[in-house]
Design an enzyme around this catalytic site. Structure first.
Site, PDB file in Angstrom:
ATOM      1  N   ASP A  27       0.868  -1.188   0.000  1.00 33.89           N
ATOM      2  CA  ASP A  27       0.000   0.000   0.000  1.00 33.89           C
ATOM      3  C   ASP A  27       0.902   1.234   0.000  1.00 33.89           C
ATOM      4  O   ASP A  27       2.094   1.159   0.311  1.00 33.89           O
ATOM      5  CB  ASP A  27      -0.891   0.006   1.247  1.00 33.89           C
ATOM      6  CG  ASP A  27      -1.822   1.224   1.272  1.00 33.89           C
ATOM      7  OD1 ASP A  27      -2.310   1.635   0.201  1.00 33.89           O
ATOM      8  OD2 ASP A  27      -2.048   1.777   2.362  1.00 33.89           O
ATOM      9  N   CYS A  90      -4.308  -1.093  -2.223  1.00 31.68           N
ATOM     10  CA  CYS A  90      -4.453   0.353  -2.310  1.00 31.68           C
ATOM     11  C   CYS A  90      -5.409   0.648  -3.466  1.00 31.68           C
ATOM     12  O   CYS A  90      -5.127   0.286  -4.612  1.00 31.68           O
ATOM     13  CB  CYS A  90      -3.075   0.975  -2.576  1.00 31.68           C
ATOM     14  SG  CYS A  90      -3.104   2.752  -2.831  1.00 31.68           S
ATOM     15  N   ASN A  91      -6.536   1.269  -3.150  1.00 33.61           N
ATOM     16  CA  ASN A  91      -7.524   1.589  -4.194  1.00 33.61           C
ATOM     17  C   ASN A  91      -6.939   2.544  -5.222  1.00 33.61           C
ATOM     18  O   ASN A  91      -7.208   2.434  -6.419  1.00 33.61           O
ATOM     19  CB  ASN A  91      -8.758   2.248  -3.562  1.00 33.61           C
ATOM     20  CG  ASN A  91      -9.558   1.288  -2.715  1.00 33.61           C
ATOM     21  OD1 ASN A  91     -10.494   0.667  -3.171  1.00 33.61           O
ATOM     22  ND2 ASN A  91      -9.162   1.137  -1.461  1.00 33.61           N
ATOM     23  N   CYS A 200     -10.977   3.442   0.505  1.00 33.22           N
ATOM     24  CA  CYS A 200      -9.535   3.595   0.695  1.00 33.22           C
ATOM     25  C   CYS A 200      -9.174   2.671   1.849  1.00 33.22           C
ATOM     26  O   CYS A 200      -9.890   2.638   2.861  1.00 33.22           O
ATOM     27  CB  CYS A 200      -9.220   5.050   1.042  1.00 33.22           C
ATOM     28  SG  CYS A 200      -7.540   5.324   1.649  1.00 33.22           S
TER      29      CYS A 200
HETATM   30  N1  DGL Z   1      -4.721   3.174   1.101  1.00 45.41           N
HETATM   31  C1  DGL Z   1      -4.731   3.942  -0.115  1.00 45.41           C
HETATM   32  C2  DGL Z   1      -5.995   3.662  -0.916  1.00 45.41           C
HETATM   33  O1  DGL Z   1      -6.644   2.655  -0.682  1.00 45.41           O
HETATM   34  C3  DGL Z   1      -4.459   5.384   0.219  1.00 45.41           C
HETATM   35  C4  DGL Z   1      -4.020   6.178  -0.953  1.00 45.41           C
HETATM   36  C5  DGL Z   1      -3.177   7.386  -0.601  1.00 45.41           C
HETATM   37  O2  DGL Z   1      -2.038   7.194  -0.176  1.00 45.41           O
HETATM   38  O3  DGL Z   1      -3.668   8.501  -0.806  1.00 45.41           O
HETATM   39  O4  DGL Z   1      -6.361   4.396  -1.796  1.00 45.41           O
END
Ligand code: DGL
Length: 294
Positions: A27, A90-91, A200
């Site tokens: 992630d 990570c989305n 997220c």
């Molecule tokens: N955990 C990431 C997601 O699912 C966060 C993305 C980021 O770092 O802005 O999108």
């Protein structure tokens, strides 16, 4: 905290894949730990290597090329570490780069995307809130999800500016965070939303704060259990499932930053008292900016 600098292996220098090899989970930062939690619960015999790219989080504030560059570099690094499968937990990274990663990496891959379909299936008021990064919400993949699965539901999409940063500093309950969240949730509640998509992987760590604000009025849709099930299916199909009970159960935690927040979050929210390795993972966009760590 123990900090170990691990040299980067050449992408091609990899061990042969077999069932006892680890699964790589990655992630932009600590959010993927919510996915790791679900994977450990479902697949306790799997060895896991987790990489948090915390030095460069949040990805949601980065340009598309940067996100693709980091995702590829970390995917290749995990392959070089011998990973038999990769979970892009990570989305934002999935939205921007999953097609390319799938094309370039030779191991089975699972990505994550906001739970639009399950939310549309359970909402009674037909009004659903989505909290995700701005990058995820404006991506073609997310727009396609809405087109395919929103049906007669109205989706209220809210970028969660500031929420990833809060989780990255282990803030899951400060007055500032509560005020930020309240500002995001109030319009959804006023519009009659009864369901909230956590789009997220950082946001499941805010579930208690969300409950405090919304009580039982919002059912939360978190896809981490579905991701673990998808990984299970994929390992099974590829004959890569590790069913040996002898495997050590502590994941290997790695971070591109100092790892202290990761250690704290793993201890407080996952009850895992583990050290975090500092790893250097250079990429085209960051090579010149890597700090010297001796
Ligand atoms: N955990 C990431 C997601 O699912 C966060 C993305 C980021 O770092 O802005 O999108």
């Amino acid at each position: 905290m123990s900090v170990v600098v691990v040299p980067t292996l050449m992408p091609n220098a990899r061990a042969p894949i077999n069932a006892s090899a680890p699964v790589g989970i990655f992630d932009s930062g600590l959010g993927g730990l919510s996915v790791l939690r679900a994977v450990r619960a479902l697949l306790p015999h799997e060895r896991l290597v987790y990489v948090a790219d915390s030095l460069y989080a949040p990805y949601g504030e980065r340009d598309d090329d940067f996100i693709v560059d980091r995702t590829m570099a970390i995917g290749e690094w995990l392959v070089a570490q011998g990973a038999k499968a990769l979970v892009v937990a990570c989305n934002t990274a999935t939205a921007q780069s999953i097609a390319l990663v799938r094309e370039r990496l030779s191991i089975p891959l699972v990505g994550v995307e906001p739970g639009v379909k399950p939310a549309a299936a359970v909402s009674k008021t037909r009004v659903v809130g989505v909290l995700a990064t701005a990058v995820t919400l404006r991506s073609a993949r997310f727009q396609l999800l809405l087109e395919r699965y929103a049906g007669d539901c109205r989706f209220i999409c809210q970028p969660g500016h500031g929420l990833v940063q809060a989780v990255e500093r282990c803030d899951t309950s400060s007055p500032e965070l509560m005020a930020l969240l309240e500002g995001y949730l109030a319009p959804m509640l006023e519009a009659g939303a009864d369901t909230l998509v956590l789009g997220c992987t950082h946001y499941p760590f805010l579930d208690r704060a969300i409950r405090e604000i919304a009580g039982e009025r919002l059912q939360l849709v978190d896809t981490s259990v579905a991701i673990a099930r998808q990984l299970d299916r994929l390992l099974e199909t590829n004959a890569l499932k590790n069913s040996s009970a002898a495997v050590e159960s502590m994941p290997r935690f790695c971070s591109t930053a100092d790892g202290e927040s990761q250690r704290q979050l793993a201890a407080s929210l996952l009850h895992l008292d583990a050290s975090v390795e500092h790893v250097l993972i250079p990429s085209r966009r960051t090579r010149l900016a890597e700090p010297d760590i001796v």
